[in-house]
Design an enzyme around this catalytic site. Structure first.
Site, PDB file in Angstrom:
ATOM      1  N   ASP A 273       0.831  -1.194   0.000  1.00 21.09           N
ATOM      2  CA  ASP A 273       0.000   0.000   0.000  1.00 21.09           C
ATOM      3  C   ASP A 273       0.870   1.250   0.000  1.00 21.09           C
ATOM      4  O   ASP A 273       1.406   1.656   1.030  1.00 21.09           O
ATOM      5  CB  ASP A 273      -0.918   0.007   1.229  1.00 21.09           C
ATOM      6  CG  ASP A 273      -1.763   1.265   1.305  1.00 21.09           C
ATOM      7  OD1 ASP A 273      -1.954   1.912   0.256  1.00 21.09           O
ATOM      8  OD2 ASP A 273      -2.237   1.586   2.402  1.00 21.09           O
ATOM      9  N   LYS A 280       1.659   8.008   0.413  1.00 19.11           N
ATOM     10  CA  LYS A 280       2.142   8.025   1.791  1.00 19.11           C
ATOM     11  C   LYS A 280       3.513   8.698   1.872  1.00 19.11           C
ATOM     12  O   LYS A 280       4.258   8.716   0.886  1.00 19.11           O
ATOM     13  CB  LYS A 280       2.271   6.586   2.321  1.00 19.11           C
ATOM     14  CG  LYS A 280       0.977   5.845   2.531  1.00 19.11           C
ATOM     15  CD  LYS A 280       1.255   4.443   3.032  1.00 19.11           C
ATOM     16  CE  LYS A 280      -0.025   3.656   3.269  1.00 19.11           C
ATOM     17  NZ  LYS A 280      -0.785   4.170   4.413  1.00 19.11           N
ATOM     18  N   GLU A 352      -7.981   2.789   1.225  1.00 21.12           N
ATOM     19  CA  GLU A 352      -8.364   1.788   0.226  1.00 21.12           C
ATOM     20  C   GLU A 352      -8.821   0.472   0.838  1.00 21.12           C
ATOM     21  O   GLU A 352      -9.560  -0.285   0.212  1.00 21.12           O
ATOM     22  CB  GLU A 352      -7.192   1.528  -0.722  1.00 21.12           C
ATOM     23  CG  GLU A 352      -6.160   0.516  -0.250  1.00 21.12           C
ATOM     24  CD  GLU A 352      -5.475   0.890   1.061  1.00 21.12           C
ATOM     25  OE1 GLU A 352      -5.173  -0.029   1.840  1.00 21.12           O
ATOM     26  OE2 GLU A 352      -5.243   2.086   1.304  1.00 21.12           O
ATOM     27  N   ARG A 354     -10.905  -0.228   3.179  1.00 29.27           N
ATOM     28  CA  ARG A 354     -12.372  -0.331   3.311  1.00 29.27           C
ATOM     29  C   ARG A 354     -13.041  -0.517   1.958  1.00 29.27           C
ATOM     30  O   ARG A 354     -14.139  -1.065   1.879  1.00 29.27           O
ATOM     31  CB  ARG A 354     -12.895   0.897   4.048  1.00 29.27           C
ATOM     32  CG  ARG A 354     -12.685   2.211   3.366  1.00 29.27           C
ATOM     33  CD  ARG A 354     -12.688   3.380   4.328  1.00 29.27           C
ATOM     34  NE  ARG A 354     -11.447   3.447   5.094  1.00 29.27           N
ATOM     35  CZ  ARG A 354     -11.202   4.361   6.036  1.00 29.27           C
ATOM     36  NH1 ARG A 354     -12.111   5.274   6.324  1.00 29.27           N
ATOM     37  NH2 ARG A 354     -10.062   4.363   6.676  1.00 29.27           N
TER      38      ARG A 354
END
Length: 500
Positions: A273, A280, A352, A354
């Site tokens: 991720d 991030k 993302e 969820r």
């Protein structure tokens, strides 16, 4: 790690190392007292020299104790008996395993202290030994040369019992602990693998490999085309930013009656991720390989259930993809339609998890489940709220929440219940879709759970946010394998196969 049980005359049992528990500044009891008598008081004389400070977890190594067949004696200090909690008990056992790893012993016999911490029975004490021994001897070596590997690692540990009458409970603990340790190790290994190896396809392959080991387990893997046909546009929107094809991995274990409703575990399988367009910060982004820890824990629990042949029906669902920036990736402000038909405004592409979970949770309706529990490294907000110690537990079902909390306490893999009040739902309302995928900074872990709750209204459901507990950072960086212990205990209790 091979763990066994033994009884009989401990003084005459030949072993490279005998591990004895003592309490700080207190008379020797149990096995330690017996070894003192066998050595004509020599053990007490050495112990009383004060080399152990009284701090839980300290160890003292002795050689050639007269009257005792063991080559070495390793004394482990549990601290003051009146203050010996389960946490200190586990800390001391962990220190003992670490010490054994550094000896040239390879095998050892461990005699538990006669007095166990309050609330800890023999079953839990033995199971803790088995799981902690496995954790203490696990080493990640898949992609590195292990230059610091012990020259003679601990490979065999026998637990000595004072009486044959204790054997039945201890044998059950040994069986459960061995299976739990193996399932936890599977979750750890998957979590520790880098994202270029542990892709969605690799996760699917590991699930298929499990099915080859166990006849009661079947696995189906849905590809992007199959998910598109089902309308899983929320999940697929996350996967669009990656060249790695997404997978929906469905594991089906049939150990119960044919007509028994299944327990369903849903594990977030985000194998890396980067945050997508909402990129991030670079610092510690490598740890986002652990964003599939929920999916890894589901595979670990499925292995435990199969190994123990638990008498229940259990389904594991792992939605798996990557979340990367790309010309086709989700953009803030995009609106996607989930499998449920509800629309979602993507305000932050880094929320993302969820999005892939909501479609998986809708998919679970087809199983007519008894209960659904999702497991996800979902929010940094949960780490801020609970730190690295407790899993965040969310559920509108008080009875289910109580079962999970009790299972966590029993397993030493604790959770803490967080609110899921209707008051928070307004934070994910938006002018442009049925809901937004984030609800602002306030109560971020709660609003994430509120989002998932909108897809789980047809069955009993709980959400476990494991963002704080799934891995360790810094010098001890690595997967913890949590919450395989909590979920395994929940299943043991659920099918009346637990030890209380």
């Amino acid at each position: 790690m091979n763990c066994t049980l033994l009884t009989g005359d401990l003084a005459n049992h030949a072993t490279p190392c005998l591990v004895l528990g003592v309490f700080a500044q207190e008379p020797l009891t149990g096995a330690a007292a017996a070894m003192d008598r066998a050595s004509s008081g020599q053990l007490a004389a050495l112990w009383q020299k004060g080399d152990l400070s009284g701090d839980a977890g300290r160890t003292l190594l002795l050689y050639a104790l007269p009257g005792v067949a063991a080559e070495r004696i390793l004394l482990i200090d549990f601290g003051k008996s009146a203050e010996c909690t389960r946490a200190k008990y586990r800390k001391t056992l962990t220190a003992a395993i670490a010490a054994l790893q550094q000896l040239h012993a390879g095998a050892a016999v461990l005699a538990l202290p006669e007095q166990l911490p309050e609330g800890l029975d023999l079953y839990a004490a033995v199971r803790d030994v088995v799981t902690l021994a496995a954790a203490g001897t696990y080493r990640y070596t898949r992609t590195k040369t292990d230059k610091k590997a012990p020259k003679m690692p601990l490979t065999a540990l026998a637990l000595w019992l004072a009486a044959d009458a204790e054997m039945r409970s201890a044998e059950l603990a040994l069986t459960h602990g061995t299976a739990l340790a193996a399932g936890t190790q599977l979750a750890k290994e998957l979590g520790n693998l880098p994202g270029n190896i542990c892709t969605p396809t690799y996760l699917a392959e590991q699930a298929l490999a499990l099915a080859e080991q166990f006849a009661a387990l079947t696995v189906d893997v849905l590809d992007a085309a199959a998910m598109a046909e089902l309308g899983m546009n929320a999940l697929l929107s996350v996967a669009r930013g990656s060249r790695q094809p997404p997978k929906l991995i469905v594991l089906n274990y049939r150990g119960g009656a044919a007509d028994a409703k299944p327990v369903v575990l849903v594990g977030k399988g985000l194998t890396f991720d980067a945050g997508g367009i909402s990129l991030k910060p670079a610092n510690e982004m490598d740890e986002m390989k652990y964003d599939m820890s929920g999916g890894a824990s589901v595979l670990g629990v499925m292995q435990v259930a199969c190994a123990l042949q638990l008498p229940l029906n259990l389904i594991g669902v792992v939605p798996s993809s990557e979340n990367l920036p790309d010309g086709d990736a989700n953009k803030p402000g995009d609106v996607v339609t989930s499998m449920s038909g509800q629309t979602i405004e993507v305000l932050n592409t880094d929320a993302e998890g969820r999005l892939i979970l909501c479609d998986a949770l809708t998919y679970c309706q087809r199983f007519d489940p008894e209960v659904v529990i999702d497991v996800a490294t979902l929010t940094g907000a949960c780490v801020i709220a609970l730190g690295k110690h407790a899993t965040g537990l969310f559920s509108p079902d008080d009875a289910l929440a109580a079962e999970l909390l009790a299972a966590g306490d029993r397993a030493g893999d604790r959770a803490w219940r967080m609110p899921l009040w209707e008051d928070y739902q307004q934070q994910i309302d938006t002018n442009f879709a049925d809901m937004a995928n984030v609800g602002g900074r306030e109560g971020g872990a709660i609003t994430a759970a509120c989002f998932l709750a909108r897809f789980t209204k047809t069955y009993r459901w709980a959400h476990l946010d494991i963002a704080g507990v799934a891995w360790l950072s810094g010098k001890e960086k690595g997967s913890t394998g949590r919450p395989v212990g909590l979920l395994t205990q929940f299943l043991l209790n659920h099918c009346a196969n637990g030890a209380g």
